[in-house]
Design a protein around this motif. Structure first.
Motif, PDB file in Angstrom:
ATOM      1  N   TRP B 298       0.837  -1.204   0.000  1.00 48.67           N
ATOM      2  CA  TRP B 298       0.000   0.000   0.000  1.00 48.67           C
ATOM      3  C   TRP B 298       0.869   1.251   0.000  1.00 48.67           C
ATOM      4  O   TRP B 298       0.610   2.218  -0.722  1.00 48.67           O
ATOM      5  N   TRP B 299       1.867   1.215   0.844  1.00 49.12           N
ATOM      6  CA  TRP B 299       2.746   2.372   0.990  1.00 49.12           C
ATOM      7  C   TRP B 299       3.424   2.663  -0.352  1.00 49.12           C
ATOM      8  O   TRP B 299       3.442   3.794  -0.824  1.00 49.12           O
ATOM      9  N   MET B 300       3.953   1.625  -0.950  1.00 50.61           N
ATOM     10  CA  MET B 300       4.651   1.761  -2.221  1.00 50.61           C
ATOM     11  C   MET B 300       3.706   2.313  -3.282  1.00 50.61           C
ATOM     12  O   MET B 300       4.067   3.168  -4.093  1.00 50.61           O
ATOM     13  N   ASN B 301       2.480   1.820  -3.246  1.00 53.11           N
ATOM     14  CA  ASN B 301       1.486   2.255  -4.205  1.00 53.11           C
ATOM     15  C   ASN B 301       1.251   3.763  -4.108  1.00 53.11           C
ATOM     16  O   ASN B 301       1.107   4.459  -5.117  1.00 53.11           O
ATOM     17  N   HIS B 302       1.236   4.254  -2.890  1.00 52.16           N
ATOM     18  CA  HIS B 302       1.056   5.697  -2.719  1.00 52.16           C
ATOM     19  C   HIS B 302       2.300   6.471  -3.116  1.00 52.16           C
ATOM     20  O   HIS B 302       2.214   7.604  -3.593  1.00 52.16           O
ATOM     21  N   MET B 303       3.451   5.869  -2.913  1.00 47.21           N
ATOM     22  CA  MET B 303       4.696   6.540  -3.284  1.00 47.21           C
ATOM     23  C   MET B 303       4.811   6.688  -4.799  1.00 47.21           C
ATOM     24  O   MET B 303       5.082   7.779  -5.303  1.00 47.21           O
ATOM     25  N   ILE B 304       4.603   5.587  -5.502  1.00 48.73           N
ATOM     26  CA  ILE B 304       4.874   5.617  -6.945  1.00 48.73           C
ATOM     27  C   ILE B 304       3.810   6.383  -7.709  1.00 48.73           C
ATOM     28  O   ILE B 304       4.028   6.776  -8.851  1.00 48.73           O
ATOM     29  N   THR B 305       2.653   6.602  -7.098  1.00 43.26           N
ATOM     30  CA  THR B 305       1.622   7.339  -7.818  1.00 43.26           C
ATOM     31  C   THR B 305       1.583   8.805  -7.405  1.00 43.26           C
ATOM     32  O   THR B 305       0.732   9.553  -7.872  1.00 43.26           O
ATOM     33  N   HIS B 306       2.495   9.199  -6.533  1.00 42.69           N
ATOM     34  CA  HIS B 306       2.562  10.626  -6.196  1.00 42.69           C
ATOM     35  C   HIS B 306       3.558  11.292  -7.144  1.00 42.69           C
ATOM     36  O   HIS B 306       4.746  10.932  -7.155  1.00 42.69           O
ATOM     37  N   PRO B 307       3.089  12.264  -7.922  1.00 49.02           N
ATOM     38  CA  PRO B 307       3.964  12.835  -8.967  1.00 49.02           C
ATOM     39  C   PRO B 307       5.268  13.399  -8.407  1.00 49.02           C
ATOM     40  O   PRO B 307       6.297  13.344  -9.086  1.00 49.02           O
ATOM     41  N   VAL B 308       5.243  13.910  -7.199  1.00 48.43           N
ATOM     42  CA  VAL B 308       6.450  14.505  -6.630  1.00 48.43           C
ATOM     43  C   VAL B 308       7.306  13.445  -5.943  1.00 48.43           C
ATOM     44  O   VAL B 308       8.506  13.321  -6.193  1.00 48.43           O
ATOM     45  N   LEU B 309       6.681  12.671  -5.084  1.00 51.51           N
ATOM     46  CA  LEU B 309       7.441  11.661  -4.332  1.00 51.51           C
ATOM     47  C   LEU B 309       8.066  10.632  -5.261  1.00 51.51           C
ATOM     48  O   LEU B 309       9.230  10.229  -5.081  1.00 51.51           O
TER      49      LEU B 309
END
Lengths: 552, 552
Positions: B298-309
C-alpha cells in the motif's frame, strides 16, 4: 312454548352478547339447539344472550342435548378437557412443547378448542371462564372421550373371558389398555367385514403394510375466518381438498382433534401423527396461522401416505363428507360406535402365510428401540441447534450486516463533503453498497422461516412418532412375554402374538420408509432454499459492484 | 596488530554469541568493522563475542567508527531511538496504533529496527538491553537523525536573515519547524537545478501536481529471511522490483524507515504515506510478515503514484541502487546532505502564471479541513465495525455454521443405526451435508482476511494521511496569516504565500484523486471477494444437494 333450563354453575358474562347466570336459576331457552356449545336464552332478570350449554340442564326430558346443530361437538361432556393418559415411558425423551401422547394412550384436545380459535376472536368466553375457579366445566368442550366407551367395552370383554392365562397385574400398562392383552387372551370378538381387513405382506425388508392401491393427496388451503352468532364469535376453518374426490370440505381444528382421538383408539400399534401444537411457540417469529397450517399439512401428509390410516373409514369420512349435517352426524356416530377398536383391531389383521420367527422379531424390535432412542436424542440436539441458529440469523447476523452497511453509508456521507465531479460516482456506489448490506441483513433475518422452520416442523412431527413408539413396542413386548410365560397354550397365543408382531414390524417398516422420504425431501428443500438465499445475496452484491462502473 | 576499545557502559550478555563488558575495561577488537551496530572482540577475561559498538570507544584515532560495512546504519548516534517530534494537532483524531507523525514533523524508527527483525531472531540483544537501566544508549541504533542537521541548518539561515516581518513566537509551531515561515520571510536560499523543479499546473479542479511523465510500478516480493554473524542474527529482506529498471533490489524495513525520514524532511506540504505499523496487532489473526508486506505494498502504491514523491532522488536511489555498497553509501550521503529540504523545498515549486485568489484558497482549505475531520471520524467507525465483523465471522459465524454441520452429522449417525439398503444414500448425503456446513464455517473464518483486512489496511493508510494534513494546513494558514498581518510587504510575501498555497492545494487535490481511486478499487475488490465467497458457499451446498440424488 318456552323451554327452560336449570343453571348448574354460576357464569359471569364478560363479553358482549353473553349474559350472566346464577346456580339454580331457571333460564328460558330460545331454542334447544346449541351453537358450538352455547345456548341462547333469557335469564331471570330479563337479559337475553348466550351462555355455555354445559352450565345448564334442560328441564324438559324429551330434549336431548345432543341434538345440536354442529355434529362434531359433544357439549354435555362435563369432564376436564386436559385429559391425557400417557404412560411415563411414552413421555421419555419428549421435550417441552411436543404433543406427547403415545400410541395406545389417548389424547383429547389440549385445552378448549375455541381457546385456539379465539386467537382471532375479540370476545373470548374462555378468558372469562378462566377467572371462575375450577368447579364448573371448561366450555365449550370439543371432542368426545374415547376412553369412556373403550373402558366399558373392556369391562364387558373381561367379564366374558375365561381366563386361563395370568393377567397383567398392572391394569394401567399399555399392553392392557391398548387391548393387546385382551386380544392375546382370545377375548376380542367382532364381525370383520372384508373392507375392514388390513393386510400385512412380506417384503424383502420384512413385514409391511400392503400398499394403498388408490393413493391420493390432499391440499390444505389457508384457513379462512368464519363467524357465527351474527359475527360475535369467530373461528378459523381449513379447506381440505382430497384428490380422489376433488371436492373441498371445511374443517376446524377441533374436527382434526376429534379425528385424532378416533384414530388413536382404533389403531393400537399404529403411530398416529400428532397434531400441531395448540400453543404458538413464537419460534422464528412466524405467523401463527401459517405455522399451524404448515403443521397440519405435515400431519395430512403422514395420514394420506399411511396405507392403513389413509384408507380407514373415519378418516375418509373426515375428508369427504361435505356440508350435509345429517351425513356428517351419521358418519360421526358410526365412527364413535366402531367395534374394531383396541383389542378388536387385531382381528382385522391378515398376516403373511409363514409366521415370523419370534426370536428374530425380538431382536428387530430391540434394534428399533435403540434406533428411536438415538434418533430422539439427536433430533433434540438438531432442533436446539437450528432454533439457535435461526435466532442468531434473525438477530446477530442481521445486525452485523446492517452495521457494516451503515458504516459504508457513513463513509459515503463523509465523501459527499467533497463535491468534485469525479467523486460523485464513487459516493453513489458506496451509498448503494451500504443499502445492499442492509438488505443482506434483512435476507438473513427472513431466511430461517424458509429453510430452518420446516426442518423444525418435521422434527416436531417425528418427535411425536418417537413418543408413540414406546407404547407400540410395549404392546408387542407384552404379547411376547406372555407367550414365553405360557408354553402350554403356545399354539393359539403364538398365532395371536404373530399377528401383533406382524403389525408392529409393518408399522416400524413404514416409519423407516416415511422417515427416509421425509428427511431426504426436507434436506433437499433446505439446501435448495439455502442455495437460493446465497444466490440472492450474490446478486445483490453484484448489483452493488456494478455501481462502481456506472458514472465513473 | 590488535585494535583496542575502551568500554563506556556496562553491557551484560544475555544471548549466545554476546560477551559482557564493563565500564572502563579495555577490549580487543577483531575488526573495526561494525555489523549493524555490533562489534566482535575479546574482553579482559578472554571471552570472545559480540557487544554493541555504541558501548565502546575505539582507542586508535585513525579508525573512524563510520567505516562500517552496512552503509545504512549510523551506529555511533548515541541518542534515544524513540524520538518523535509531533505537534499535538497532528495527533488529533489518531487512534492507537497509527504511526502518527505529521508532515513537517519527523519520525525515526519506533524502537530499534533490529527489535522488529528480531521477531525472527532467537537471540535478541535488545531484550538484553532492556534490563539495563536508562543511562547507556539503546543499541543498535538504526536511522540517522534528520532533526540534528536540519535544526543547525535552520540556525544558520536564521542568523543570515534580515527579519523585517515579525517572527512567530512559538518556535515549535509547525509553520516554523517546517521551514514555511523561513521561506515566507525570504530566508530560504539554495541552488535549484532544473531536474529538481516541481511544477504545479492549473486544472479545472484547481492547482495540481504535474503528472509524472514516466509512471512506473514496483512489486514487493515476499520477504526472505537473511542471516549474518554465521547465522546468529537474522532479519527479513524485501525484494523490490520497479518496472522502469526491472532490476530487483533488497531492502530491510529500516531502509524504508530511513527513506521515510528523508521524505518527511524534504517535503513540508506533502503527505508522505506512513509506513505500516511496527507492532503486529494480531488483527484478523493474519500472519505478521504477510501483513507487513501488504502494508508496504500500500505504501509503495502511494509513493509511486505521487507525482512529486515518485520522481524524487532519494526515492529513486532507494528503488534502483543495487548491491553495490559504495554506490548506496554515496546516494545515502547525498540525500542526507540535500539542501532542498524544509524552507528550501518551496524554492523548487513552479506555480501557474496567474496567482491564486487567497480568499478562495482560504475557503477551499476550510472545506478540506471539514472534510478530513468528517472522514477521520467516519473511517474510525468503519474500521471498528469491520474489525468487529471480522471477529464475529472468525468466531461466532464459523461456530454457528459448524454447530449446524455437527448437528446434521449427529442426525446422520442416528440414521446409520438403521442399516436397510434404502436408507444408505440418505445417510451418506446427510453426512456430506454436515461436512459441507463445517466447511462453510471455515469459509466464513477465512474470508475476513480476504475482503475486510484490505479495507482495514487502506483505512490505516488514510488515517496516516489524515494525521498529516493538519500540519500541512497549518503551514499554509501560517503563511496566509502572515500575509494578512503585513500588508506593506504584500508583494513578495504574497508571491511566496501563493507558492505555498499552490503546493498545498495541489497536494489536497492529489489526496482526493488518490482517495477516489483507492476506495473505488478497494470497494470493488471487497465486493468481488464477497461475491466469490458466497458463490463458493453456494457451490458447496450444491454439491451437498447433489448427494441426495446420488445412490437414491
Amino acid at each position: 312454548m318456552a323451554l327452560k333450563a336449570r343453571v348448574l354453575y354460576d357464569f359471569h358474562s364478560e363479553n358482549p352478547g353473553e349474559i350472566s347466570i346464577t346456580e339454580n336459576e331457571l333460564v328460558t331457552l330460545f331454542s334447544e339447539e346449541e351453537l358450538d356449545g352455547w345456548l341462547e336464552g333469557e335469564n331471570s332478570r330479563g337479559e337475553a344472550g348466550l351462555f355455555p350449554a354445559s352450565y345448564v340442564e334442560i328441564t324438559r326430558d324429551q330434549i336431548t342435548s345432543n341434538t345440536n346443530n354442529n355434529g362434531l361437538s359433544s357439549p354435555k361432556a362435563v369432564t376436564p378437557t386436559h385429559t391425557s393418559y400417557t404412560s411415563p415411558e411414552s413421555q421419555r425423551g419428549l421435550g417441552a412443547g411436543s404433543g406427547g401422547s403415545g400410541g395406545g394412550s389417548f389424547h383429547t384436545s389440549q385445552g378448549s378448542d375455541d381457546d385456539w380459535d379465539d386467537d382471532w376472536d375479540d370476545s373470548s368466553p374462555t378468558d372469562a371462564a378462566q377467572g371462575m375457579g375450577t368447579s364448573p366445566p371448561l366450555y365449550p368442550v370439543t371432542s368426545s372421550l374415547p376412553g369412556r366407551r373403550d373402558s366399558s367395552q373392556q369391562h364387558q370383554q373381561q367379564a366374558k373371558s375365561s381366563a386361563t392365562v395370568g393377567r397383567n397385574l398392572n391394569r394401567f400398562s399399555t399392553f392392557v389398555k391398548s387391548g393387546g392383552e385382551a386380544f392375546l387372551l382370545g377375548e376380542a370378538s367382532a364381525f370383520v367385514k372384508d373392507g375392514d381387513r388390513i393386510c400385512v405382506v412380506m417384503s424383502k425388508n420384512g413385514p409391511e403394510w400392503q400398499e394403498d392401491p388408490y393413493p391420493f393427496m390432499c391440499t390444505i388451503d389457508d384457513p379462512t375466518k368464519q363467524t357465527k352468532f351474527k359475527g360475535m364469535k369467530s373461528y378459523m376453518s381449513y379447506g381440505l381438498t382430497p384428490t380422489h374426490t376433488n371436492v373441498q370440505v371445511n374443517r376446524r381444528y377441533k374436527h382434526f382433534d376429534w379425528l385424532y382421538a378416533r384414530l388413536v383408539e382404533r389403531f393400537p400399534v399404529i403411530s398416529v401423527p400428532h397434531l400441531p401444537e395448540k400453543q404458538a411457540t413464537g419460534r422464528f417469529e412466524e405467523d401463527f396461522i401459517s405455522k399451524r397450517r404448515k403443521g397440519l399439512i405435515w400431519w395430512m401428509n403422514h395420514m394420506i401416505t399411511h396405507p392403513v390410516l389413509a384408507r380407514c373409514d373415519v378418516f375418509q369420512h373426515f375428508l369427504t363428507c361435505g356440508a350435509d349435517e345429517k351425513a356428517w352426524k351419521m358418519g360421526k356416530r358410526k365412527a364413535e360406535r366402531d367395534e374394531l377398536v383396541g383389542s378388536n383391531f387385531f382381528l382385522t389383521i391378515s398376516t403373511p402365510a409363514v409366521p415370523l420367527d419370534l426370536q428374530e422379531v425380538e431382536s428387530k424390535i430391540e434394534g428399533f428401540k435403540s434406533f428411536t432412542k438415538r434418533m430422539d436424542e439427536n433430533i433434540v440436539v438438531v432442533n436446539v441447534t437450528i432454533n439457535d441458529f435461526a435466532r442468531k440469523q434473525i438477530t446477530g447476523f442481521k445486525k452485523e450486516y446492517q452495521k457494516v452497511g451503515q458504516s459504508f453509508a457513513l463513509l459515503g456521507q463523509a465523501f459527499e463533503l467533497d463535491q468534485q465531479a469525479y467523486s460523485g460516482g464513487l459516493n453513489r456506489a458506496i451509498a448503494y453498497t451500504g443499502e445492499a448490506y442492509e438488505q443482506v441483513g434483512e435476507y438473513f433475518a427472513e431466511q430461517p422461516r424458509r429453510d430452518l422452520a420446516p426442518i423444525s416442523d418435521l422434527l416436531d412431527l417425528y418427535r411425536g412418532h418417537l413418543a408413540n413408539f414406546p407404547d407400540i413396542i410395549h404392546v408387542q413386548k407384552g404379547a411376547l412375554t406372555k407367550v414365553k410365560d405360557c408354553p402350554k397354550q403356545e399354539g393359539e397365543l403364538h398365532d395371536r402374538c404373530n399377528i401383533i408382531s406382524c403389525a408392529t414390524l409393518a408399522e416400524i417398516q413404514h416409519f423407516h420408509r416415511t422417515r427416509v422420504r421425509d428427511f431426504r425431501s426436507q434436506m433437499q428443500h433446505h439446501l435448495q432454499e439455502q442455495i437460493g438465499f446465497f444466490q440472492k445475496i450474490t446478486a445483490k452484491l453484484q448489483d452493488a459492484l456494478q455501481k462502481y462502473d456506472d458514472d465513473q
